[in-house]
Design a protein around this motif. Structure first.
Motif, PDB file in Angstrom:
ATOM      1  N   MET A   1      19.022  -5.020 -10.479  1.00 47.89           N
ATOM      2  CA  MET A   1      18.624  -4.389 -11.605  1.00 47.89           C
ATOM      3  C   MET A   1      19.316  -2.955 -11.612  1.00 47.89           C
ATOM      4  SD  MET A   1      16.730  -6.239 -13.033  1.00 47.89           S
ATOM      5  CE  MET A   1      16.234  -5.211 -14.626  1.00 47.89           C
ATOM      6  N   GLN A   2      20.482  -2.626 -10.697  1.00 43.81           N
ATOM      7  CA  GLN A   2      21.102  -1.525 -10.586  1.00 43.81           C
ATOM      8  C   GLN A   2      20.147  -0.435 -10.695  1.00 43.81           C
ATOM      9  OE1 GLN A   2      24.649  -1.501 -10.611  1.00 43.81           O
ATOM     10  NE2 GLN A   2      24.286  -3.587 -10.159  1.00 43.81           N
ATOM     11  N   LEU A   3      19.362  -0.440  -9.750  1.00 46.06           N
ATOM     12  CA  LEU A   3      18.384   0.861  -9.547  1.00 46.06           C
ATOM     13  C   LEU A   3      18.660   1.485  -8.084  1.00 46.06           C
ATOM     14  CD1 LEU A   3      15.291  -0.937 -10.735  1.00 46.06           C
ATOM     15  CD2 LEU A   3      16.491   0.473 -11.974  1.00 46.06           C
ATOM     16  N   ASP A   4      18.435   2.871  -7.779  1.00 46.61           N
ATOM     17  CA  ASP A   4      18.578   3.662  -6.682  1.00 46.61           C
ATOM     18  C   ASP A   4      17.042   3.578  -6.524  1.00 46.61           C
ATOM     19  OD1 ASP A   4      21.206   3.678  -6.081  1.00 46.61           O
ATOM     20  OD2 ASP A   4      21.286   5.586  -7.612  1.00 46.61           O
ATOM     21  N   TYR A   5      16.753   3.603  -4.928  1.00 45.89           N
ATOM     22  CA  TYR A   5      15.206   3.978  -4.595  1.00 45.89           C
ATOM     23  C   TYR A   5      15.542   4.838  -3.313  1.00 45.89           C
ATOM     24  CZ  TYR A   5      16.001   0.601  -0.870  1.00 45.89           C
ATOM     25  OH  TYR A   5      16.809  -0.191   0.145  1.00 45.89           O
ATOM     26  N   GLU A   6      14.397   5.857  -3.087  1.00 41.79           N
ATOM     27  CA  GLU A   6      14.284   6.429  -1.872  1.00 41.79           C
ATOM     28  C   GLU A   6      13.051   6.391  -1.245  1.00 41.79           C
ATOM     29  OE1 GLU A   6      14.855  11.513  -0.931  1.00 41.79           O
ATOM     30  OE2 GLU A   6      14.867  10.797  -2.747  1.00 41.79           O
ATOM     31  N   ILE A   7      12.905   6.246  -0.086  1.00 40.84           N
ATOM     32  CA  ILE A   7      11.427   6.250   0.665  1.00 40.84           C
ATOM     33  C   ILE A   7      11.169   7.501   1.284  1.00 40.84           C
ATOM     34  CG2 ILE A   7       9.929   5.062   2.098  1.00 40.84           C
ATOM     35  CD1 ILE A   7      11.825   2.524   1.794  1.00 40.84           C
ATOM     36  N   LYS A   8      10.252   8.153   1.081  1.00 36.37           N
ATOM     37  CA  LYS A   8       9.691   9.605   1.715  1.00 36.37           C
ATOM     38  C   LYS A   8       8.448   9.265   2.517  1.00 36.37           C
ATOM     39  CE  LYS A   8      12.047  12.339  -1.806  1.00 36.37           C
ATOM     40  NZ  LYS A   8      11.936  13.705  -2.714  1.00 36.37           N
ATOM     41  N   ASN A   9       8.443   9.914   3.593  1.00 36.27           N
ATOM     42  CA  ASN A   9       7.055   9.604   4.413  1.00 36.27           C
ATOM     43  C   ASN A   9       6.541   8.293   4.642  1.00 36.27           C
ATOM     44  OD1 ASN A   9       7.126  12.450   4.507  1.00 36.27           O
ATOM     45  ND2 ASN A   9       6.126  12.728   2.550  1.00 36.27           N
ATOM     46  N   GLY A  10       7.492   7.371   4.362  1.00 37.91           N
ATOM     47  CA  GLY A  10       7.039   6.131   4.778  1.00 37.91           C
ATOM     48  C   GLY A  10       6.400   5.242   3.712  1.00 37.91           C
ATOM     49  N   ASN A  11       5.530   6.216   2.699  1.00 39.20           N
ATOM     50  CA  ASN A  11       4.763   5.362   1.928  1.00 39.20           C
ATOM     51  C   ASN A  11       4.933   5.914   0.326  1.00 39.20           C
ATOM     52  OD1 ASN A  11       3.536   7.687   2.126  1.00 39.20           O
ATOM     53  ND2 ASN A  11       1.260   6.770   2.450  1.00 39.20           N
ATOM     54  N   LYS A  12       5.948   6.959   0.201  1.00 38.22           N
ATOM     55  CA  LYS A  12       6.091   7.336  -1.192  1.00 38.22           C
ATOM     56  C   LYS A  12       7.551   6.810  -1.606  1.00 38.22           C
ATOM     57  CE  LYS A  12       2.967  11.095  -1.156  1.00 38.22           C
ATOM     58  NZ  LYS A  12       2.059  10.885   0.030  1.00 38.22           N
TER      59      LYS A  12
ATOM     60  N   ASP B   1       0.698  -1.305   0.004  1.00 40.90           N
ATOM     61  CA  ASP B   1       0.115  -0.051  -0.093  1.00 40.90           C
ATOM     62  C   ASP B   1       1.082   1.466  -0.043  1.00 40.90           C
ATOM     63  OD1 ASP B   1      -2.235   1.630   0.017  1.00 40.90           O
ATOM     64  OD2 ASP B   1      -2.558   1.505   2.068  1.00 40.90           O
ATOM     65  N   VAL B   2       1.621   1.304  -1.057  1.00 44.56           N
ATOM     66  CA  VAL B   2       2.693   2.521  -1.179  1.00 44.56           C
ATOM     67  C   VAL B   2       2.503   3.122  -2.492  1.00 44.56           C
ATOM     68  CG1 VAL B   2       4.359   1.684   0.605  1.00 44.56           C
ATOM     69  CG2 VAL B   2       4.435   0.968  -2.011  1.00 44.56           C
ATOM     70  N   LYS B   3       3.072   4.184  -2.909  1.00 44.88           N
ATOM     71  CA  LYS B   3       3.101   4.823  -4.173  1.00 44.88           C
ATOM     72  C   LYS B   3       4.537   5.001  -4.568  1.00 44.88           C
ATOM     73  CE  LYS B   3       1.498   6.965  -7.624  1.00 44.88           C
ATOM     74  NZ  LYS B   3       0.414   6.295  -8.733  1.00 44.88           N
ATOM     75  N   ILE B   4       4.655   4.436  -5.636  1.00 47.60           N
ATOM     76  CA  ILE B   4       5.986   4.217  -6.430  1.00 47.60           C
ATOM     77  C   ILE B   4       6.226   5.164  -7.915  1.00 47.60           C
ATOM     78  CG2 ILE B   4       7.889   2.814  -7.518  1.00 47.60           C
ATOM     79  CD1 ILE B   4       6.996   0.627  -5.517  1.00 47.60           C
ATOM     80  N   THR B   5       6.898   5.996  -7.991  1.00 46.11           N
ATOM     81  CA  THR B   5       7.095   6.760  -9.202  1.00 46.11           C
ATOM     82  C   THR B   5       8.429   6.289  -9.527  1.00 46.11           C
ATOM     83  OG1 THR B   5       8.288   8.657  -7.980  1.00 46.11           O
ATOM     84  CG2 THR B   5       5.803   8.600  -8.634  1.00 46.11           C
ATOM     85  N   THR B   6       8.571   6.050 -11.049  1.00 44.48           N
ATOM     86  CA  THR B   6       9.900   5.485 -11.788  1.00 44.48           C
ATOM     87  C   THR B   6      10.232   6.147 -12.789  1.00 44.48           C
ATOM     88  OG1 THR B   6       8.681   4.104 -13.019  1.00 44.48           O
ATOM     89  CG2 THR B   6       9.101   3.222 -11.103  1.00 44.48           C
ATOM     90  N   LYS B   7      11.497   6.246 -13.176  1.00 38.24           N
ATOM     91  CA  LYS B   7      12.275   6.976 -14.244  1.00 38.24           C
ATOM     92  C   LYS B   7      13.032   6.094 -14.947  1.00 38.24           C
ATOM     93  CE  LYS B   7      14.788  11.173 -15.262  1.00 38.24           C
ATOM     94  NZ  LYS B   7      15.468  12.169 -14.388  1.00 38.24           N
ATOM     95  N   GLY B   8      13.013   6.194 -16.211  1.00 38.93           N
ATOM     96  CA  GLY B   8      13.881   5.275 -17.129  1.00 38.93           C
ATOM     97  C   GLY B   8      13.876   3.860 -17.070  1.00 38.93           C
ATOM     98  N   LEU B   9      12.679   3.372 -16.768  1.00 36.11           N
ATOM     99  CA  LEU B   9      12.606   1.697 -16.584  1.00 36.11           C
ATOM    100  C   LEU B   9      11.858   1.239 -17.722  1.00 36.11           C
ATOM    101  CD1 LEU B   9      11.866   1.354 -12.700  1.00 36.11           C
ATOM    102  CD2 LEU B   9      13.854   1.622 -13.786  1.00 36.11           C
ATOM    103  N   GLU B  10      11.515   1.934 -18.650  1.00 30.33           N
ATOM    104  CA  GLU B  10      10.917   1.296 -19.832  1.00 30.33           C
ATOM    105  C   GLU B  10      11.520   0.269 -20.883  1.00 30.33           C
ATOM    106  OE1 GLU B  10      11.313   4.670 -19.305  1.00 30.33           O
ATOM    107  OE2 GLU B  10       9.404   5.502 -18.725  1.00 30.33           O
TER     108      GLU B  10
END
Length: 298
Positions: free
Chosen positions: A279-290, A246-255
């Motif tokens: 997959m050599q990806l960076d991720y960042e979690i903000k406010n617990g659910n973004k 139950d989180v919201k994920i935004t991605t860039k450059g994964l097409e």
């Protein structure tokens, strides 16, 4: 039946000053909101009370104001609405699993179903054992009791079984059906495929295809919180993580990138690591659910 004197109408909700400016639908809605079922009375008794009052009004001379007309009309609408709701809830059922939730349910015929996160299953309770038909949006696992035809309808196709265990995935434009035991018939886009244990049917670009030699342990691993993927678009993987946590994920450059592997829904950070690291990806979690995900910078 004047609203100002009727103890079953809430005057704080019903106001003639506002009522005159409402549309017909809004007037009916106002009466529905203002109606209060008398204490110590069931919905059925309340309906009978309204009917008796309407019968009394039908023999009175039409000498009262327009307010009585609207009161009677709204009572008729209210009876129809409550009757519809009463019979609907008595004969229909929906099983809705929210994001981050799995639900287990026993169907009227004794069949068992587990509904995955962000999925909905609906069916009619009345006569279900004779006509076993359900509608699915999302994903569900079925353990079907033997008997007459058991049908799962999706917007992309129909799945029919006699007595078996199977997994049905139907989201957006994707349809995938896996058979663990028994036989399953899938009909979609004018095509029909029959699958047996260890086989899967998928609707790909309008063509219904059979895939063999599938591990039955992985077909419905999500029931125990384990998810397995074989050459699946990365975007779809992160959509599944959104549903499970139950989180919201935004991605860039994964097409046009695909993933083979898996994750569990026990811990969000671990799930992200299992997908992002290989997959050599960076991720960042903000406010617990973004969460924001993009390729690593070189």
């Amino acid at each position: 039946m004047e609203t100002g004197k009727n103890r079953h109408i809430d005057p704080s909700v019903f106001s003639k000053a506002n009522f005159d400016n409402l549309t017909t639908d809004e007037k009916i809605e106002t009466f529905v909101q203002s109606y209060r079922v008398p204490q110590k009375k069931s919905k059925a008794e309340a309906l009978e009370l309204l009917r008796s009052k309407l019968d009394q009004q039908s023999i009175e001379k039409p000498t009262r104001s327009l307010r009585i007309y609207w009161s009677a009309a709204a009572s008729v609408a209210l009876i129809a609405l409550l009757t519809t709701v009463y019979f609907y809830t008595a004969s229909s059922s929906q099983i809705i699993a929210s994001k981050g939730q799995h639900l287990e349910y026993s169907l009227p015929d004794g069949s068992e179903v587990t509904v995955n996160a962000d999925s909905k299953l609906s069916f009619s309770k009345s006569g279900f054992s004779e006509k076993r038909s359900l509608k699915l949006e999302g994903e569900a696992y079925f353990s079907v009791m033997k008997g007459n035809s058991f049908v799962v309808e999706t917007k992309l196709g129909t799945v029919e079984v006699l007595g078996t265990t199977l997994n049905v995935y139907a989201r957006d434009n994707e349809l995938s059906v896996s058979c663990l035991t028994g036989k399953v018939k899938i009909t979609a886009n004018g095509q029909t495929v029959i699958i047996e244990p260890g086989e899967k049917a998928e609707l790909v670009d309008g063509t219904l295809k059979k895939i063999t030699n599938i591990s039955t342990d992985q077909m419905a691993g999500w029931r125990s919180g384990e998810f397995h993927f074989d050459n699946i678009p990365l975007i779809s993987i992160f959509e599944e993580i959104e549903r499970q946590f139950d989180v919201k994920i935004t991605t860039k450059g994964l097409e046009n990138r695909f993933y083979t592997g898996g994750f569990t829904n026990k811990n969000l950070t671990e799930a992200l690591e299992m997908v992002c690291l290989p997959m050599q990806l960076d991720y960042e979690i903000k406010n617990g659910n973004k969460i924001r995900i993009e390729p690593k910078t070189k």
